[in-house]
Design an enzyme around this catalytic site. Structure first.
Site, PDB file in Angstrom:
ATOM      1  N   ASP A 483       0.724  -1.223   0.036  1.00 24.70           N
ATOM      2  CA  ASP A 483      -0.088  -0.170  -0.151  1.00 24.70           C
ATOM      3  C   ASP A 483       0.869   1.384  -0.046  1.00 24.70           C
ATOM      4  OD1 ASP A 483      -2.166   1.565   0.218  1.00 24.70           O
ATOM      5  OD2 ASP A 483      -3.212   0.451   1.885  1.00 24.70           O
ATOM      6  N   ASP A 553     -10.751   1.941  -3.015  1.00 30.53           N
ATOM      7  CA  ASP A 553     -11.319   1.972  -1.642  1.00 30.53           C
ATOM      8  C   ASP A 553     -13.017   2.236  -1.810  1.00 30.53           C
ATOM      9  OD1 ASP A 553      -8.957   1.391  -0.303  1.00 30.53           O
ATOM     10  OD2 ASP A 553      -9.190   3.175   0.781  1.00 30.53           O
TER      11      ASP A 553
END
Ligand code: GLA
Length: 740
Positions: A483, A553
């Site tokens: 990430d 997301d």
């Protein structure tokens, strides 16, 4: 294949369907001639509109036939050369001069594509030739590299600048490519608005919005200066003729194999040529080259389509699947994961994790990913990044033991990292505050309460390599989710001299590539997934290391139709990681049925991210069939040709079709957005089928010729309700009972 017409000095880069051509003109400059549908080897120079300034600057060799240099389409353009449009290259000599005049020296055809020293690039796999063309000016050598692909209508390009002089030079701009498209045929009074630009922009949770912009005189640009490609603008630009549609007409797609700050520009010049170029964003960039040193730019991908935007997308998809994404993963079954993030966020307990894992075991879900919060002191975003040591108290055991528990449930184990970051409240920061990026005169800005590590510093790269390598060596980790949850704000490294600070951002990106390269090379058995607050670093540079990237997301299936549709313009569906999550979802309060969530998530690398243990029994019971279906149809997602049939940005319906390369099977997914009473329905026209073959569609109960399906179409019928999906499978048949 690459052909050179020695007499006319014209290079033809071509395959069965496409030609890219340029030649060395009388002045020794690389004149761009053509990019498009295949033509014969009979192109000539000067085929562009020459009206312009009354007194153009003339090259000394060419005073007779003076042409304004702004009007000559070239393979690169330079500053202070009588060319008043945007340059591709700018550099300062140590005597203060910035005038450039690169002239042709020679060429070479290389059977193997050279690897770029600092950046990822496409593979030629020994099947594609590379052309290197050499120019020089004042002992500075400029090399243009071109690779042409036999299997896809595309080329890749990059430049190399070598300082052969005794004195240092400083690059102020080093884009990766330039070429021009001719003005359209309708030259009425004024400026022909013959081309349009398509780009992808948005933000975290709303990635890949498509915009289509008419190009008039001036400069259109898409760019990032955040130290990552970013969700704000993808390093992608398509240039379309005005009349081009989704499925017809000319489209050019450009994509940078670069994950840092970039720029892509399309400029209508005085002569209405459309000059297209781009590469590393030069805002704040400079790069010093001492004697003998060189700089190689990132690579650009350029594809041509005569079948509109969708043909452009298929060219990108094939190019990336065949030549970019790691070979071992590109077409092998992907892990079907259950990730704990949306179910628990930072606040998991061993018990909660076990409940999720137990619920997943035996359903066909084959991997568990432990997301953020497993290391250091990390119960919220305020602390812990950089301390890649398991928090045994929180996990309820050692990492080894937890992994063997997951394995005992028949699942692979994956672990989340954010290697490029550090929290101020962390042991790593306390031990090495100097490793965090900061300007000496100001307090660094925090984003998500975190700082970034200085990857232009070799010590930091070695430390991170060793830390992550240790965890991967000591534990049986099958998957890594990598990430990155903030962008650069301070473009400064304490390790660089003042005159080299302009190199920082590019060195930071190079450092990330080195780190990702170290770990993926050392651990070929591990499957890596990229992520950056969702799709904030979704670009070809990432796909070189990581075969799939967490797309957004935003996981509400309806909102995802927009994001996945936009992302598919450039990137194959198999590169888009998509999960079934809870509904109503945290970010969008839509009530989306589980079937719809599955149908949309299975248009990508599929998985789950919710608390399965609290799912109603009937929904839990549906999961094994979903997984079986996904696996049966996974080859379509991984290898199929994509046709976008209905655009959610311009209507209430989303539809995508995947057709097998052999054209023996196809699947069409349709989502109805909102329910409207008594409004028009949508009609779906399948694409890409063999005209004369017969295809049976079980859901419609009909066997019709490809020709009929594609022209007559069908109307998907939905029950009442919002956000509903229908899926139609088409299979080639010769069975009498299935043919009408
Ligand atoms: C980012 C990712 C999420 C999750 C969180 C963890 O937002 O996109 O999937 O991993 O970070 O902090």
């Amino acid at each position: 294949m690459i052909a050179f017409d020695e007499e006319k000095r014209i290079f033809y880069l071509e395959n069965k369907e496409m030609t890219y051509a340029f030649g060395i003109n009388a002045a020794g400059l690389p004149e761009h001639l053509y990019f498009g549908k295949k033509v014969a080897h009979d192109l000539f120079f000067g085929n562009y509109f020459r009206q312009g300034r009354n007194h153009p600057a003339a090259y000394p060799e060419n005073t007779e036939n003076a042409v304004d240099p702004s009007m000559v389409p070239q393979e690169f353009h330079t500053l202070f050369s009588g060319d008043y449009s945007e340059p591709t290259l700018m550099l300062d000599f140590s005597d203060g001069s910035r005038r450039l005049d690169f002239r042709y020296q020679g060429y070479e055809i290389l059977p193997e594509k050279p690897e770029l020293p600092d950046f990822p690039s496409l593979r030629s796999d020994g099947k594609s030739e590379t052309l290197a063309v050499v120019f020089s000016d004042r002992d500075v050598i400029l090399k243009l590299f071109y690779t042409v692909y036999e299997d896809v209508n595309g080329i890749t390009r990059f430049l190399k600048i070598e300082n052969g002089s005794r004195e240092p030079i400083r690059l102020e701009r080093a884009y990766s490519f330039a070429f021009s498209l001719p003005a359209g045929e309708h030259r009425d009074i004024g400026i022909p608005d013959d081309y349009e630009a398509v780009s992808l922009s948005g933000g975290s949770g709303a990635e890949a919005n498509i915009s289509r912009t008419p190009l008039s005189r001036g400069i259109f640009s898409v760019q990032s200066n955040r130290g990552a490609s970013g969700a704000g603008a993808n390093p992608f630009l398509a240039i379309l003729r005005k009349e081009t549609t989704e499925n017809s007409g000319t489209a050019y797609g450009i994509n940078l194999v670069y994950s840092g700050s970039f720029t892509l520009k399309a400029e209508k010049t005085v002569s209405s040529l459309l000059r297209i170029q781009g590469g590393i964003n030069d805002l704040g960039f400079s790069w010093k080259l001492r004697k003998g040193e060189s700089f190689t730019t990132p690579e650009t991908v350029m594809v041509y389509s005569g079948e509109g935007l969708s043909g452009m997308s298929r060219a990108f998809h094939d190019l990336y699947r065949n030549h970019l994404i790691p070979k071992k993963s590109v077409a092998s079954p992907r892990p079907i994961v259950i990730n704990n993030w949306e179910a628990t966020r930072f606040l998991f307990t061993r018990e909660k994790l076990q409940r999720i894992i137990e619920a997943a075991a035996g359903t066909g879900i084959d991997s568990f990913i432990l997301d953020d919060g497993w290391f250091g002191k990390r119960d919220n975003k305020e602390s812990g990044l950089g301390d890649w040591f398991v928090n045994e108290k929180k996990l309820g055991s050692s990492l080894k033991e937890f992994i063997s528990y997951v394995h005992s449930k028949g699942m692979k184990f994956g672990l989340w990292f954010e290697p490029e970051m550090v929290s101020r409240d962390s042991d790593l920061y306390r031990a090495h505050p100097e490793w965090a990026i900061a300007d000496p005169n100001h307090k660094p800005l925090e984003v998500r309460s975190q700082l970034m590590l200085d990857l232009s510093n070799e010590d930091v790269i070695s430390y991170l390599t060793e830390q992550l390598d240790r965890i991967l060596r000591e534990n049986e980790i099958d998957i890594v989710k990598w990430d990155r949850n903030r962008d650069l704000t301070e473009f400064y490294s304490a390790g660089l001299s003042p005159e080299r600070q302009g190199e920082f951002e590019v060195r930071q990106t190079m450092g990330f590539y080195r780190l990702a390269g170290n770990l993926t090379k050392r651990h070929p058995e591990v499957f890596f997934e990229g992520c950056a607050s969702g799709g904030s670093r979704f670009d070809p540079g990432m796909l070189y290391y990581f075969p799939q990237i967490w797309t957004s997301d935003q996981t509400d299936a309806y909102e995802r139709t927009f994001i996945q549709y936009g992302t598919s313009l450039c990137y194959p569906l198999s590169a888009q990681s998509c999960h079934v999550t809870e509904s109503p979802n945290r970010r969008a309060k839509h009530f989306v049925p589980l079937k719809s969530r599955f149908d949309i998530a299975s248009l990508g690398a599929f998985g789950f991210e919710l608390d399965l243990s609290v799912l109603p029994e009937d929904q839990k019971a549906a999961i094994p069939l979903m997984i079986k279906t996904y696996r049966e149809e996974e080859a379509l997602v991984q290898k199929g040709d994509l046709y976008r049939l209905s655009d959610p940005f311009s209507g209430n319906y989303f539809s995508m079709e995947l057709v097998s390369k052999e054209k023996d099977a196809a699947r069409i997914t349709v989502m109805k957005g909102q329910e409207f009473f008594n409004r028009s329905e949508c009609r779906i026209f399948p694409k890409g089928l063999s005209e004369d073959a017969v295809y049976f569609c079980g859901e419609l109960g009909k066997g019709l010729s490809g020709r009929t399906w594609m022209n007559f179409g069908f109307i998907p019928v939905f029950p009442q309700g919002d956000f509903l999906t229908q899926v139609y499978h088409f299979r080639k048949t010769e069975k009498k009972s299935e043919i009408e």
